[in-house]
Design an enzyme around this catalytic site. Structure first.
Site, PDB file in Angstrom:
ATOM      1  N   GLY A 161       5.167  -1.446   2.240  1.00 16.48           N
ATOM      2  CA  GLY A 161       4.671  -0.043   2.026  1.00 16.48           C
ATOM      3  C   GLY A 161       5.146   0.799   1.844  1.00 16.48           C
TER       4      GLY A 161
ATOM      5  CG  HIS B  55      -0.132  -0.225   2.401  1.00 17.90           C
ATOM      6  ND1 HIS B  55       0.341   0.941   3.398  1.00 17.90           N
ATOM      7  CD2 HIS B  55       0.022  -0.894   2.963  1.00 17.90           C
ATOM      8  CE1 HIS B  55       0.849   0.739   4.233  1.00 17.90           C
ATOM      9  NE2 HIS B  55       0.769  -0.122   4.801  1.00 17.90           N
ATOM     10  CG  ASP B  56      -0.513   4.189   1.363  1.00 24.18           C
ATOM     11  OD1 ASP B  56      -0.927   5.281   0.333  1.00 24.18           O
ATOM     12  OD2 ASP B  56      -0.737   3.777   2.433  1.00 24.18           O
TER      13      ASP B  56
END
Length: 258
Positions: A139, A121-122
């Site tokens: 992440g 994520h991100d």
């Protein structure tokens, strides 16, 4: 408008598919997915939801994009995965949606991810990035344009990898890697400028020479960081590449290998 969708594939009515899209057997395209023109999705690909593919993206068998972030803070908010044009993602790779911290997990254009790559994520991945088999990206990692990561790398969260950096196989990347350099090992060490990669990319000899001098000032001298920055800005040609190198090292959040 022409599309080729295998009869066993499942396509949600809320998905948007462009022209000349190919969808293989048992693929699943969920709601709020946007697939650009000319994309090719192999067998058993899953685009879970909130995925946006630009034109010409190719995704290999069994890969999963758009799953929720593996983060305890995530509470089901609308966040996205975005993949740039002509990127190739090979078999059994995974790219998770972002958290609300950034809202988007982004992969650039003309990247090449080999099998079993994971992008958490991100993350922000630039253009023309190559990531080899089995590399796992935690992440909030940023990978700048034209970087190359070899197989079985493990990249710590919040790390930044600079443009044209080369990371050797089985490296544990727990610090930032400056642009234009080679890094390998566990613990990770820097091994000079990525000269061959820069030559192949068409960098001028004068630019490579200036970057070598910058590398020596920062990593092969007795100067501390502030002294190296001062000397570099006085002694070296003020090219965009040299400034990028200096600024990266000077502003590194996780530090760079000594």
């Amino acid at each position: 408008m022409t599309r080729t969708i295998h009869p066993t594939a499942l396509v949600d009515p809320r998905a948007e598919l462009g022209d000349e899209v190919e969808v293989g057997p048992f693929a699943i395209i969920g709601p709020d997915v946007i697939v650009g023109d000319g994309c090719r999705l192999a067998a058993r690909v899953t685009l879970e939801r909130y995925v946006r593919l630009a034109g010409g993206v190719q995704i290999g068998e069994g890969s999963v994009l758009g799953s929720p972030p593996q983060d305890f803070k995530y509470k089901g908010e609308e966040t996205w995965v975005e993949v740039g044009a002509d990127t190739v993602i090979r078999e059994y790779s995974t790219i998770n949606r972002a958290t609300v911290a950034t809202g988007r997990t982004v992969v650039g254009s003309k990247c090449f991810f080999m099998t079993y790559v994971h992008i958490a994520h991100d993350c922000r991945v630039g253009d023309n990035v190559v990531i080899a088999n089995g590399t796992q990206i935690a992440g909030h990692v940023t990978i700048h344009d034209n970087a190359i990561l070899s197989g079985l790398n493990a990249v710590h969260q919040f790390v930044t990898i600079g443009s044209y950096a080369f990371v050797g196989g089985c490296t544990r990347v727990n610090q930032d890697i400056p642009p234009y350099v080679k890094a390998v090992g566990n613990p990770m060490e820097l091994y000079g400028l990525n000269s061959i990669g820069l030559q192949r990319a068409g960098f001028q000899a004068e630019t490579i020479s200036a970057l070598k001098r910058a590398y020596r000032l920062f990593f092969n001298s007795d100067l501390n960081l502030s002294q190296a920055v001062e000397r570099a800005r006085i002694d070296l040609p003020q090219t965009a590449e040299v400034e990028r190198f200096i600024t990266f090292v000077e502003s590194s959040g996780r530090g760079v290998p000594a």
